[in-house]
Design a protein around this motif. Structure first.
Motif, short mmCIF file in Angstrom:
data_model
loop_
_atom_site.label_atom_id
_atom_site.label_comp_id
_atom_site.label_asym_id
_atom_site.label_seq_id
_atom_site.Cartn_x
_atom_site.Cartn_y
_atom_site.Cartn_z
N GLU A 174 0.83 -1.19 0.00
CA GLU A 174 0.00 0.00 0.00
C GLU A 174 0.87 1.25 0.00
O GLU A 174 1.92 1.29 0.65
CB GLU A 174 -0.94 0.00 1.21
CG GLU A 174 -1.96 -1.13 1.17
CD GLU A 174 -2.92 -1.07 2.34
OE1 GLU A 174 -2.96 -0.03 3.02
OE2 GLU A 174 -3.60 -2.07 2.58
N ILE A 175 0.40 2.26 -0.71
CA ILE A 175 1.22 3.45 -0.97
C ILE A 175 1.67 4.14 0.31
O ILE A 175 2.77 4.67 0.38
CB ILE A 175 0.45 4.44 -1.87
CG1 ILE A 175 1.38 5.54 -2.37
CG2 ILE A 175 -0.75 4.99 -1.15
CD1 ILE A 175 2.47 5.06 -3.28
N HIS A 176 0.85 4.10 1.37
CA HIS A 176 1.23 4.81 2.59
C HIS A 176 2.31 4.09 3.37
O HIS A 176 2.83 4.63 4.34
CB HIS A 176 0.00 5.06 3.49
CG HIS A 176 -0.63 3.79 4.00
ND1 HIS A 176 -1.59 3.09 3.28
CD2 HIS A 176 -0.44 3.10 5.15
CE1 HIS A 176 -1.98 2.04 3.98
NE2 HIS A 176 -1.29 1.99 5.11
N HIS A 177 2.65 2.85 2.95
CA HIS A 177 3.76 2.13 3.59
C HIS A 177 5.07 2.33 2.85
O HIS A 177 6.11 1.82 3.28
CB HIS A 177 3.44 0.63 3.67
CG HIS A 177 2.33 0.28 4.60
ND1 HIS A 177 2.31 0.72 5.90
CD2 HIS A 177 1.21 -0.45 4.40
CE1 HIS A 177 1.21 0.25 6.48
NE2 HIS A 177 0.53 -0.46 5.59
#
Length: 257
Positions: free
Chosen positions: A251-254
């Protein structure tokens, strides 16, 4: 100066703080309680240790600030970028928190099994494979810690050992093939036919490949694949090892910029 006006500022400081103007009070740009306290202590002739402050220029950033008196009138303030240090500390804190969570899970499982077996001796045989799996999981975590410590201690040492690409990939993937096949995940290997040799640390490369492959079959497509590819990049005179899978990805926020 004695009335808090900026006498001069170097080019780096001026580019960082566009509102900075020589002749104006430093408080219009660098207003921070700890910085004001540092300046006040210097004026009183006190010995001042460097401080860490967060100041908003073009963006908010952390600085290590030190100061010194220049004669009776002037004070020299030095700001040293501390963002990399702050990020390293935060990453270490996150790592310790994540590691604690990862260790807690198998320990909780083993504790629960032991409590069950104390009241039911016949259950031991049933739970032995589970306990063995959780112990292996903790051993891998400890091995990762030892590898990280070794990498940090040897960070400045140039790798000078002869490594064969096909050998390190086989060493990393062969033990995981049995586990992945049991879950229906294929490990595919795509390497040059000719033997590829390069300079590196075999154990560290094997550990890196193993971690990536294991993450791929654990968190990727349950009936998909994990592909390990290796190639020589002639332009950069390097060997490239790529691990990919057909799962949903991270996921992009990781993902850190």
């Amino acid at each position: 100066s004695q009335d808090d006006r900026l006498v001069t500022a170097n080019t780096a400081c001026q580019s960082l703080f566009p509102r900075l103007q020589v002749g104006r009070s430093y408080l219009t740009v660098l207003r921070h309680p700890n910085l004001v306290a540092l300046v006040s202590a210097l004026r009183l002739g006190r010995s001042v240790e460097p401080i860490e402050v967060s100041i908003k220029g073009r963006s908010e950033a952390a600085y290590r600030v030190s100061g010194a008196m220049l004669g009776a009138e002037g004070i020299l303030i030095c700001l040293q970028d501390a963002n990399e240090t702050a990020m390293a500390i935060q990453m270490r804190q996150n790592f310790v928190a994540d590691l604690g969570h990862e260790l807690k899970t198998p320990l909780t499982a083993i504790s629960g099994i032991l409590e069950t077996c104390q009241g039911d001796a016949d259950a031991i045989a049933h739970f032995l494979p589970v306990m063995s799996s959780e112990v292996e999981r903790m051993k891998r975590l400890v091995a990762d810690l030892l590898t990280l410590s070794r990498i940090e201690s040897n960070a400045r040492r140039r790798a000078d050992r002869d490594v064969v690409l096909q050998d390190v990939v086989a060493s990393a993937c062969t033990p995981l093939a049995v586990l992945s096949n049991a879950t229906g995940v294929r490990i595919e290997i795509a390497l040059p036919d000719a033997q590829v040799r390069f300079q590196g640390e075999a154990d560290e490369i094997i550990r890196a490949i193993s971690n990536l492959v294991e993450n791929g079959w654990r968190y990727g497509n349950p009936k998909g694949f994990v592909r390990v590819a290796g190639r020589v990049d002639p332009g950069a005179s390097t060997v490239v090892i790529e691990v990919s899978d057909d799962g949903p990805g991270v996921e992009i926020h990781h993902i850190l910029d």
